[in-house]
Design an enzyme around this catalytic site. Structure first.
Site, PDB file in Angstrom:
ATOM      1  N   ASP A 277       9.115  -1.458  -5.176  1.00 35.67           N
ATOM      2  CA  ASP A 277       9.396  -2.569  -4.275  1.00 35.67           C
ATOM      3  C   ASP A 277       9.579  -1.976  -2.871  1.00 35.67           C
ATOM      4  O   ASP A 277       9.584  -0.759  -2.670  1.00 35.67           O
ATOM      5  CB  ASP A 277      10.634  -3.353  -4.744  1.00 35.67           C
ATOM      6  CG  ASP A 277      10.656  -4.771  -4.147  1.00 35.67           C
ATOM      7  OD1 ASP A 277       9.929  -5.027  -3.165  1.00 35.67           O
ATOM      8  OD2 ASP A 277      11.413  -5.626  -4.660  1.00 35.67           O
TER       9      ASP A 277
HETATM   10  C1  BGC Z   1      10.670  -8.163  -2.481  1.00 34.16           C
HETATM   11  C2  BGC Z   1       9.401  -8.204  -3.295  1.00 34.16           C
HETATM   12  C3  BGC Z   1       8.204  -8.365  -2.414  1.00 34.16           C
HETATM   13  C4  BGC Z   1       8.208  -7.241  -1.389  1.00 34.16           C
HETATM   14  C5  BGC Z   1       7.013  -7.287  -0.479  1.00 34.16           C
HETATM   15  C6  BGC Z   1      10.591  -7.201  -1.323  1.00 34.16           C
HETATM   16  O1  BGC Z   1      11.665  -7.368  -0.472  1.00 34.16           O
HETATM   17  O2  BGC Z   1      11.740  -7.811  -3.316  1.00 34.16           O
HETATM   18  O3  BGC Z   1       9.459  -9.254  -4.218  1.00 34.16           O
HETATM   19  O4  BGC Z   1       7.031  -8.357  -3.170  1.00 34.16           O
HETATM   20  O5  BGC Z   1       9.387  -7.348  -0.612  1.00 34.16           O
HETATM   21  O6  BGC Z   1       7.056  -8.338   0.400  1.00 34.16           O
END
Ligand code: BGC
Length: 748
Positions: A277
């Site tokens: 993530d």
């Molecule tokens: C979130 C993810 C997301 C990623 C990219 C993160 O803060 O937890 O779900 O896919 O950002 O935007």
């Protein structure tokens, strides 16, 4: 040595074959052997830095360094959400020494330009086919402008509405969540996007509902409840998996070898790649398991994270870690191979350049709007309808619509709206005005207060409008910024002074219909005493206005069902229907039993609940008396529409393993089917339950189905009371890694 190499080659071929089975046919279908061959040829020509480049995901915005793309040091990019940017970045990548295309990823969750209801709302349809179609539309629109990979579906089970991200998932039930995870993956892939099922694993169980907080999930429960939806997404073909932010049982998911390598790769045979993530590898330092960036990179990589999302730590440290002998280069090669396999299989090398003149403004189309409206119609849950105030009676001549959320297109889009545009949205107010206009009904609108309701200045005007109306539609709830990521709440009441506003409306004596716009169940027990009718309208997206108007006016009969238990108060959380029994079941006559001194043990509305404008009767339940673990159990039930309107009902089947070697949940959903019935019509439904679905895990991952008596209930929600029992005459025992439960329930 020779033998080891051969085994490795065989494993690679097996992995390639597995991946070729899960990936969609690209424009130019390469077979598994050719993919392996091309990946090997590329890896053989790559410098260590270029290899690590393939494991590096950068973002549009301040982090973007075009030169790095041209130097082959970036494997994937996020937030390139328009064709012009994507085309220029892809051109740079294709000019790099080896010309390896970058993979463009984005959070495409509930539509791209056309905005559909949020995933939790979509799950309330209990109709996975709608979710599949929605995902396909989203994917088609996103791929039109060069997006190739979505960070979806979110398969995190959550039993805690304090957690803002509950809105992005499928709620509390593993069976329902499996069906929706699979449907979404199928739809996205059909529409042309690769998927990243997230957030592996257990992110939805954040302690106290606090986003990013640690999760503690006992091993057997992890396997029974939390892991199945991710696995369903992988079985449906998800090419990639996103590791979660949270620590799981003390080990951050992004450095969790047991999870990312043990379960995901060794047990499940996952052959795609794992992406972290956002900056989650860097966060290993804050988690307290890495002294510095180098250690964080090493730990994440060796645990099984193939690609670093925007942390920049693989590019900064992995080469040195390899040179120092702390990370084997062969492991880097394997990670690169996993990334290349996905790119090759998607046909990225053969794709024509992205056309930079393409724009998402060609959407929404009438087709995408129709698809979005179809979801919205089935997502709305009728929570209360005392005196059958709804649908609005033909005698209604004037309605008052109150609440800023009725007119807020932006809030109706909900969080994570990709390229969703407010101006594409038909608000609740506009939808009602259009529908009312056709019926010759007048609509008066009063804001009452701003969306967060910080002032009572507008209350008198709103009450004035209510007094002059035959019915009042109060649109209250959470503005979209109060839902989604980093939107945990400790209080779940209506925001600001909304409750007071509702009281002022109710005090007029006019029937008030509460339309709740929110990403989660709110604490509305007291409010519901003051109004006859209430609907959960979530965030319904572009077509929410017309869909809701159709429901309020009775053109559409509501059929949504809650994918989460709805608490009476925050103190009941976490609350979920599929809890374990206790030695002291609740008894009003005995204080020393399960319960609260100051609150009921029951939720306000149970899982699976939702009213209709008609009524249904369940009868004639037929269940075989004795079944074997290898059987599929046919459960027959008659469902009759006993009311005067056509409607749809979700037939839900729950079971309980009465005596087992571990306590088993009081009830577990094992089948459901949505069916349409004309007034007076009766149908026999046969629900199918593979008996191998009746088992559970032991702490070591062994899956067992134990013989003995099972109770079963069929009905309209998790409190269904039409019941029967059957005897499972034999059992099943599967070691960890062997397929336990079957594939996700099939979608009609
Ligand atoms: C979130 C993810 C997301 C990623 C990219 C993160 O803060 O937890 O779900 O896919 O950002 O935007």
């Amino acid at each position: 040595m020779q033998g080891a190499l051969t085994i490795r080659r065989l494993l690679r071929l097996a992995a390639a074959l597995a991946l070729s089975l899960i990936l969609p046919a690209p424009a130019l279908a390469l077979d598994g052997v050719e993919i392996e061959h091309r990946a090997s040829a590329l890896i053989a020509r790559m410098t260590l830095e270029e290899k690590i480049g393939q494991l590096t995901l950068s973002s549009n915005g301040p982090l973007y360094r075009p030169q790095e793309v041209e130097n082959g040091l970036v494997g994937a990019l996020i937030n390139f959400n328009n064709a012009q940017d994507a085309a220029s970045a892809q051109a740079l990548a294709r000019r790099s020494r080896l010309g390896i295309p970058v993979l463009f990823g984005l959070d495409v969750l509930h539509g791209f330009r056309t905005t559909f209801p949020l995933p939790l709302a979509e799950t309330a349809t209990f109709n996975p086919a709608l979710a599949r179609n929605a995902a396909e539309w989203a994917a088609r629109e996103a791929s039109h402008v060069g997006v190739q990979w979505t960070y979806a579906p979110m398969a995190d089970i959550s039993r805690d509405p304090r957690w803002g991200r509950i809105v992005e998932g499928a709620g509390e039930d593993p069976f329902l969540a499996r069906a929706f995870a699979a449907a979404r993956v199928e739809g996205f892939r059909k529409g042309g996007l690769a998927t990243a099922v997230k957030h592996f694993a257990g992110y939805g169980a954040a302690t106290g509902g606090r986003d990013y907080d640690a999760t503690d999930i006992p091993p057997a429960e992890l396997r029974d409840v939390f892991l199945p939806p991710y696995r369903a997404a992988i079985d449906a073909g998800s090419e990639t998996v996103m590791s979660a932010f949270n620590a799981l049982n003390g080990v951050p998911a992004t450095a969790n070898h047991a999870l990312l390598t043990g379960i995901l790769r060794e047990e499940w045979g996952f052959a795609g790649f794992v992406v972290s993530d956002w900056a989650a590898i860097h966060e290993l330092i804050a988690h307290g398991i890495a002294r510095d960036g180098a250690e964080a990179a090493r730990k994440a990589f060796l645990a099984g994270v193939d690609m670093d999302m925007v942390g920049g730590l693989y590019s900064a440290h992995l080469a040195d870690e390899v040179r120092a002998g702390r990370v084997p280069e062969a492991a880097v090669d394997e990670a690169v191979r996993r990334v290349l396999r996905v790119k090759l299989r998607l046909g990225l090398f053969e794709r024509a350049p992205i056309d930079p003149t393409r724009v998402d403004a060609v959407f929404p189309t009438s087709g995408s709007r129709e698809a979005a409206r179809a979801v919205a119609r089935e997502a709305v849950v009728l929570l209360q309808n005392r005196g059958s105030i709804l649908p609005l009676s033909p005698a209604t001549r004037r309605i008052a619509v109150v609440g800023a959320l009725a007119a807020s297109a932006k809030d109706q889009l909900g969080p994570h709206a990709a390229r969703g545009h407010a101006e594409d949205t038909v608000t609740i107010l506009d939808g009602l005005r259009a529908r009312a206009g056709r019926a010759g009904v007048e609509v008066a609108y009063a804001e009452g207060c701003d969306p967060r309701c910080t002032s009572g200045e507008g209350f008198a005007a709103a009450a004035g409008a209510a007094r002059e109306a035959d019915a009042v539609i109060a649109v209250l709830g959470e503005p979209e910024a109060m839902s989604g990521e980093a939107a945990s709440r400790a209080h779940l009441g209506l925001p600001g002074r909304q409750s007071e506003l509702l009281e002022a409306l109710a005090a007029t004596g006019k029937p008030v219909i509460l339309v709740l716009v929110a990403g989660r169940p709110l604490d509305i027990s007291r409010e519901l005493e003051k109004v006859p009718s209430a609907l959960m309208a979530w965030y319904l997206g572009n077509e929410g206005g017309p869909a809701l108007a159709e429901i309020l006016f009775g053109d559409i009969n509501p059929s949504g069902k809650l994918p989460v238990s709805w608490p009476r108060s925050v103190g009941q959380i976490p609350i979920h229907y599929n809890r374990l029994p206790t030695g002291r079941p609740t008894s009003a006559l005995n204080r020393f039993t399960l319960g609260y001194m100051d609150e009921s043990i029951e939720p306000l509305f149970p899982f699976g609940f939702g009213l209709s404008y008609t009524s249904f009767r369940f009868s004639d339940l037929v269940v075989p008396a004795r079944v074997s673990a290898s059987d599929t159990i046919d459960v027959r039930v008659a469902v009759t529409n006993t009311g005067e309107r056509a409607g749809e009902e979700v037939v839900q089947l729950y079971v309980r393993d009465v005596v087992a070697s571990r306590s088993r949940p009081l009830r577990e959903l094992k089948a459901f089917e949505k069916l349409a019935l004309a007034p007076g019509q009766s149908r026999i439904v046969t629900l199918k339950v593979p008996a191998r679905e009746l088992g559970f895990h032991l702490d070591d991952g062994t899956y067992v189905v134990e013989p003995g008596r099972f109770d079963l209930w069929v009905g309209a929600d998790s409190r269904a009371d039409l019941t029967a029992s059957f005897e499972l005459v034999d059992g099943l025992r599967l070691p960890p890694g062997q397929r336990a439960a079957g594939r996700a329930p099939s979608v009609r």
